[in-house]
Scaffold this active site. Structure first.
Site, PDB file in Angstrom:
ATOM      1  N   HIS A 165      27.879  36.098  43.842  1.00  0.00           N
ATOM      2  CA  HIS A 165      28.455  37.430  43.661  1.00  0.00           C
ATOM      3  C   HIS A 165      29.323  36.565  43.176  1.00  0.00           C
ATOM      4  O   HIS A 165      30.265  37.077  42.438  1.00  0.00           O
ATOM      5  CB  HIS A 165      29.017  38.028  44.136  1.00  0.00           C
ATOM      6  CG  HIS A 165      29.001  39.670  43.926  1.00  0.00           C
ATOM      7  ND1 HIS A 165      29.572  39.716  42.592  1.00  0.00           N
ATOM      8  CD2 HIS A 165      28.530  40.888  44.172  1.00  0.00           C
ATOM      9  CE1 HIS A 165      29.136  40.797  42.343  1.00  0.00           C
ATOM     10  NE2 HIS A 165      28.524  41.798  43.328  1.00  0.00           N
ATOM     11  N   ASP A 166      30.109  35.571  43.090  1.00  0.00           N
ATOM     12  CA  ASP A 166      31.551  34.738  43.022  1.00  0.00           C
ATOM     13  C   ASP A 166      31.616  34.418  41.886  1.00  0.00           C
ATOM     14  O   ASP A 166      32.416  34.175  41.180  1.00  0.00           O
ATOM     15  CB  ASP A 166      31.892  33.406  44.145  1.00  0.00           C
ATOM     16  CG  ASP A 166      31.887  34.120  45.391  1.00  0.00           C
ATOM     17  OD1 ASP A 166      33.219  34.396  45.441  1.00  0.00           O
ATOM     18  OD2 ASP A 166      31.560  33.640  46.539  1.00  0.00           O
TER      19      ASP A 166
END
Length: 456
Positions: A165-166
């Site tokens: 998700h980063d």
């Protein structure tokens, strides 16, 4: 409900098909948020080759998607690298090493039709449609994307993806999947070329004194916070249950009838469902009347920030901020009715402006990407417009999919508003809910009272 086990081949690494730059890419201050340091999951379902193409040689979606993925990684080359933390503060960067992403080929002896018509969550045996992933909270030194393509006996297939998700939000991972689809269909390059541009969401100057209370709310504890006080955080996983609730036109109309006439015409479906579900969930969890409760939702800088220059369509990073509104359980669930809850939700949405976006970036830089605090907080992410419907690998149309309640715990604690069709072919909103077992029974009864009984 049908059950099945997938026959998975050994995982392999798919690297860019051509040489790509070897360099360090810095993630933005928005990407670096501690609460985004996990792998999210998406599963999409597609029909097989149309009957009209029966005379053509049958193509294998696994072969086509694997080949297209290798081509796409030439354009999305940072995705083939690895994240590492820089001292002294742990800022994340991507080492563009061209090591590749994980790809798994799988088969199941069931047809798409056996999963249900129309195809709706919960999808049977969905964990069989995504590959195994170790600790979902560890993002450093690992592949950034894990693909599994699963063939059904009917010729249809599913694409299950774990993604860091980063590196991407929902819009970002769909841009990668759409690019793979473009190349699988024979396009010479992705129709929308990717752009890194993480500097747009990075503070480039000493942090200014522009951080306000509204920016801080999700990162500071409740004023009445106490250890082990939220049943959502103290209930053992074995006593938690997940359930999906569908809201078609009739249910949404019924909920709207409970909103005062002065508000009803201006309420979006998101406003109505977020308010009704927050209110019913809070009551079902049994919080004390004077206890503080929060509603938090994701807002995307792609749409909410009128910056100059604007964020380009090819941007595939994370552009999420988390506005919050806070009240007491008594005020939320009291005599103000659903209208008061709607006003709270709408008020939080209206606060998201250019200043809010800029000051959130400053907050992340100053506080070094603090974690979100979710005690007594209902968190919603609306993914109905992230672009899933436009994913096309060159076979039949997409028939369903979304973010299932599997993998990382955040995929369960967050409510992802999604779309599907009901038995009448009508577009529905899907609202997943994850609660303690007894609270779920109370929630189901309360939300049914709002959605099945229109106010006269």
């Amino acid at each position: 409900m049908v059950t099945f086990t997938s026959r998975r081949r050994e995982p392999e690494l798919v690297a860019p098909v051509r040489a790509t730059p070897r360099e360090i890419k810095y993630l933005s201050d928005i990407d670096n948020q501690c609460s985004l340091r996990f792998y999210s999951t998406i599963v999409e379902f597609f029909r097989g080759q149309p009957a009209a193409d029966a005379q053509l040689p049958r193509r294998d979606p696994v072969v086509a998607i694997r080949s297209a993925l290798a081509q796409a990684l030439v354009h999305f080359y940072p995705v083939a690298g690895r994240i590492r933390e820089l001292p002294p503060d742990g800022r994340l960067v991507v080492e563009c090493t061209a090591e590749g992403v994980v790809f798994v080929e799988a088969d199941v002896e069931v047809s798409l039709k056996e999963l249900g018509e129309p195809l709706q969550p919960p999808y049977p045996c969905v964990t069989e449609l995504v590959c195994d992933l170790d600790d979902t909270k560890v993002v450093s030194g690992k592949p950034l994307v894990f693909f599994q393509v699963t063939r059904f006996s009917c010729g249809g297939f599913a694409v299950g993806v774990h993604w860091c998700h980063d590196m991407h939000d929902g819009f970002g991972i769909c841009k990668l999947m759409k690019a793979v689809g473009d190349l699988a269909r024979g396009e010479p390059r992705p129709t929308v070329l990717p752009m890194w541009e993480r500097e747009m969401l990075t503070s480039h100057a000493p942090p200014r004194d522009m951080i306000t209370r509204r920016n801080l709310l999700g990162y500071e504890p409740l004023s009445d916070s106490a250890a082990n006080e939220d049943v959502m955080l103290t209930t053992p996983p074995a006593d938690m249950v997940g359930q999906y609730f569908l809201f078609g036109p009739a249910e949404i109309s019924a909920i709207r009838s409970h909103v005062p006439a002065r508000l009803a015409p201006y309420c979006t479906v998101f406003d109505l469902l977020a308010a009704a579900v927050w209110r019913c969930r809070t009551a079902a969890l049994g919080y004390g009347p004077e206890q503080r409760v929060r509603f938090m939702f994701t807002s995307n800088a792609r749409r909410g920030w009128k910056r100059d220059p604007p964020i380009q369509d090819g941007f595939y990073g994370c552009a999420l901020v988390f506005p919050v509104v806070e009240t007491t359980a008594a005020e939320l669930c009291g005599s103000g009715g659903l209208g008061h809850a709607v006003e709270l939700v709408r008020g939080a949405k209206l606060e998201v402006d250019d200043e809010y976006m800029r000051s959130t970036v400053e907050l992340m830089a100053r506080r070094k990407w603090p974690p979100l605090l979710v005690e007594r907080t209902y968190v919603v992410s609306d993914i109905t417009t992230i672009g899933e419907d436009a994913i096309d690998f060159g076979w039949g149309k997409r028939v369903g999919g979304g973010i299932p309640m599997v993998g990382d715990i955040m995929n369960k604690l967050l409510t992802y508003f999604m779309k599907c069709k009901n038995a009448n072919g009508e577009e529905c909103m899907v609202v997943p809910m994850y609660l303690p077992r007894e609270a779920m029974e109370r929630f189901a009864a309360q939300i049914s009272a709002w959605s099945k009984n229109p106010k006269e």
